[in-house]
Design a protein around this motif. Sequence first.
Motif, PDB file in Angstrom:
ATOM      1  N   ALA A  87       0.844  -1.198   0.000  1.00  0.00           N
ATOM      2  CA  ALA A  87       0.000   0.000   0.000  1.00  0.00           C
ATOM      3  C   ALA A  87       0.877   1.245   0.000  1.00  0.00           C
ATOM      4  CB  ALA A  87      -0.917   0.009   1.216  1.00  0.00           C
ATOM      5  N   TYR A  88       0.366   2.300  -0.624  1.00  0.00           N
ATOM      6  CA  TYR A  88       1.112   3.552  -0.730  1.00  0.00           C
ATOM      7  C   TYR A  88       0.211   4.727  -0.367  1.00  0.00           C
ATOM      8  CZ  TYR A  88       4.849   0.978  -2.951  1.00  0.00           C
ATOM      9  OH  TYR A  88       5.859   0.094  -3.180  1.00  0.00           O
ATOM     10  N   ALA A  89       0.845   5.815   0.105  1.00  0.00           N
ATOM     11  CA  ALA A  89       0.123   7.021   0.483  1.00  0.00           C
ATOM     12  C   ALA A  89       0.769   8.220  -0.185  1.00  0.00           C
ATOM     13  CB  ALA A  89       0.141   7.200   1.995  1.00  0.00           C
ATOM     14  N   VAL A  90       0.022   9.315  -0.233  1.00  0.00           N
ATOM     15  CA  VAL A  90       0.547  10.545  -0.813  1.00  0.00           C
ATOM     16  C   VAL A  90       1.713  11.060   0.028  1.00  0.00           C
ATOM     17  CG1 VAL A  90      -0.030  12.944  -1.366  1.00  0.00           C
ATOM     18  CG2 VAL A  90      -1.668  11.125  -1.841  1.00  0.00           C
ATOM     19  N   GLY A  91       1.610  10.916   1.331  1.00  0.00           N
ATOM     20  CA  GLY A  91       2.665  11.348   2.238  1.00  0.00           C
ATOM     21  C   GLY A  91       2.524  10.630   3.568  1.00  0.00           C
ATOM     22  N   GLU A  92       3.537  10.785   4.416  1.00  0.00           N
ATOM     23  CA  GLU A  92       3.502  10.137   5.726  1.00  0.00           C
ATOM     24  C   GLU A  92       2.332  10.701   6.533  1.00  0.00           C
ATOM     25  OE1 GLU A  92       6.487   9.156   9.457  1.00  0.00           O
ATOM     26  OE2 GLU A  92       7.215  10.300   7.760  1.00  0.00           O
ATOM     27  N   GLY A  93       1.558   9.824   7.157  1.00  0.00           N
ATOM     28  CA  GLY A  93       0.385  10.227   7.925  1.00  0.00           C
ATOM     29  C   GLY A  93      -0.901  10.245   7.117  1.00  0.00           C
ATOM     30  N   SER A  94      -0.784  10.086   5.795  1.00  0.00           N
ATOM     31  CA  SER A  94      -1.973  10.028   4.942  1.00  0.00           C
ATOM     32  C   SER A  94      -2.509   8.609   4.885  1.00  0.00           C
ATOM     33  CB  SER A  94      -1.637  10.487   3.521  1.00  0.00           C
ATOM     34  OG  SER A  94      -1.207  11.814   3.523  1.00  0.00           O
ATOM     35  N   SER A  95      -3.737   8.447   4.426  1.00  0.00           N
ATOM     36  CA  SER A  95      -4.331   7.116   4.293  1.00  0.00           C
ATOM     37  C   SER A  95      -3.597   6.325   3.217  1.00  0.00           C
ATOM     38  CB  SER A  95      -5.808   7.231   3.922  1.00  0.00           C
ATOM     39  OG  SER A  95      -6.516   7.879   4.937  1.00  0.00           O
ATOM     40  N   CYS A  96      -3.491   5.014   3.446  1.00  0.00           N
ATOM     41  CA  CYS A  96      -2.776   4.133   2.522  1.00  0.00           C
ATOM     42  C   CYS A  96      -3.756   3.462   1.566  1.00  0.00           C
ATOM     43  CB  CYS A  96      -2.014   3.070   3.309  1.00  0.00           C
ATOM     44  SG  CYS A  96      -0.800   3.784   4.422  1.00  0.00           S
ATOM     45  N   PHE A  97      -3.371   3.372   0.292  1.00  0.00           N
ATOM     46  CA  PHE A  97      -4.230   2.808  -0.747  1.00  0.00           C
ATOM     47  C   PHE A  97      -3.441   1.825  -1.603  1.00  0.00           C
ATOM     48  CE2 PHE A  97      -6.036   6.915   0.282  1.00  0.00           C
ATOM     49  CZ  PHE A  97      -7.374   6.628   0.419  1.00  0.00           C
ATOM     50  N   THR A  98      -4.174   0.928  -2.246  1.00  0.00           N
ATOM     51  CA  THR A  98      -3.594   0.016  -3.227  1.00  0.00           C
ATOM     52  C   THR A  98      -4.345   0.210  -4.540  1.00  0.00           C
ATOM     53  OG1 THR A  98      -5.103  -1.752  -2.579  1.00  0.00           O
ATOM     54  CG2 THR A  98      -2.928  -1.747  -1.529  1.00  0.00           C
ATOM     55  N   CYS A  99      -3.709  -0.221  -5.613  1.00  0.00           N
ATOM     56  CA  CYS A  99      -4.355  -0.137  -6.916  1.00  0.00           C
ATOM     57  C   CYS A  99      -5.218  -1.377  -7.075  1.00  0.00           C
ATOM     58  CB  CYS A  99      -3.309  -0.057  -8.023  1.00  0.00           C
ATOM     59  SG  CYS A  99      -4.038   0.155  -9.656  1.00  0.00           S
ATOM     60  N   TYR A 100      -6.525  -1.170  -7.111  1.00  0.00           N
ATOM     61  CA  TYR A 100      -7.452  -2.288  -7.261  1.00  0.00           C
ATOM     62  C   TYR A 100      -7.669  -2.542  -8.744  1.00  0.00           C
ATOM     63  CZ  TYR A 100     -11.639  -5.150  -6.931  1.00  0.00           C
ATOM     64  OH  TYR A 100     -12.544  -6.167  -7.041  1.00  0.00           O
ATOM     65  N   ILE A 101      -7.272  -3.720  -9.175  1.00  0.00           N
ATOM     66  CA  ILE A 101      -7.475  -4.111 -10.567  1.00  0.00           C
ATOM     67  C   ILE A 101      -8.446  -5.285 -10.538  1.00  0.00           C
ATOM     68  CG2 ILE A 101      -6.403  -4.954 -12.675  1.00  0.00           C
ATOM     69  CD1 ILE A 101      -3.846  -3.511 -11.738  1.00  0.00           C
ATOM     70  N   GLY A 102      -9.653  -5.014 -10.913  1.00  0.00           N
ATOM     71  CA  GLY A 102     -10.697  -6.037 -10.862  1.00  0.00           C
ATOM     72  C   GLY A 102     -11.921  -5.535 -11.577  1.00  0.00           C
ATOM     73  N   GLU A 103     -13.043  -6.067 -11.196  1.00  0.00           N
ATOM     74  CA  GLU A 103     -14.281  -5.661 -11.850  1.00  0.00           C
ATOM     75  C   GLU A 103     -15.007  -4.638 -10.998  1.00  0.00           C
ATOM     76  OE1 GLU A 103     -16.698  -8.929 -13.057  1.00  0.00           O
ATOM     77  OE2 GLU A 103     -14.983 -10.100 -13.709  1.00  0.00           O
ATOM     78  N   GLY A 104     -15.895  -3.934 -11.626  1.00  0.00           N
ATOM     79  CA  GLY A 104     -16.718  -2.987 -10.893  1.00  0.00           C
ATOM     80  C   GLY A 104     -16.223  -1.571 -11.038  1.00  0.00           C
ATOM     81  N   SER A 105     -16.811  -0.683 -10.252  1.00  0.00           N
ATOM     82  CA  SER A 105     -16.524   0.748 -10.370  1.00  0.00           C
ATOM     83  C   SER A 105     -15.134   1.129  -9.862  1.00  0.00           C
ATOM     84  CB  SER A 105     -17.589   1.544  -9.615  1.00  0.00           C
ATOM     85  OG  SER A 105     -17.577   1.183  -8.254  1.00  0.00           O
TER      86      SER A 105
END
Length: 134
Positions: A87-105
């Motif tokens: 997971a990666y965030a814009v900066g330290e202390g920000s929420s962490c996200f992953t790139c979701y590659i799948g179906e749907g929105s």
Amino acid sequence: RNAVNGRRHIPGHCMRFGPAYLTLLAAILILGDNMRHVLQDTNVWPAGPWPGSSQYVPNCAVRIAMSPPRSCNASTDCGSFDCGGGAYAVGEGSSCFTCYIGEGSFDHTCSTGMESMSCLSTVGLVFLSISYAV
């Protein structure tokens, strides 16, 4: 003394010790979720496959998108700060996200698994029920 037969009423075992037994059971149930956390953190009860100690199902379909939404092809597109676990965030202390590659929105969108009731594992449901029942 009893007015009918003249004998003293002696309460039964459950009447005398029932409150103590219920208090002991409540204490054990209250400590259950805390013990699950301790066992998970010390790797005594790993989060792995069933019956793992994880409270949430991995890769739950319920997701929450990064705001503002960001398109991606890899998790590194979600930010430059490495949160660990892919997971990666814009900066330290920000929420962490992953790139979701799948179906749907959320296809090719920076998002994260949402901790919701629909993502609880069996262990999560059991310990949640115990925590709120006591």
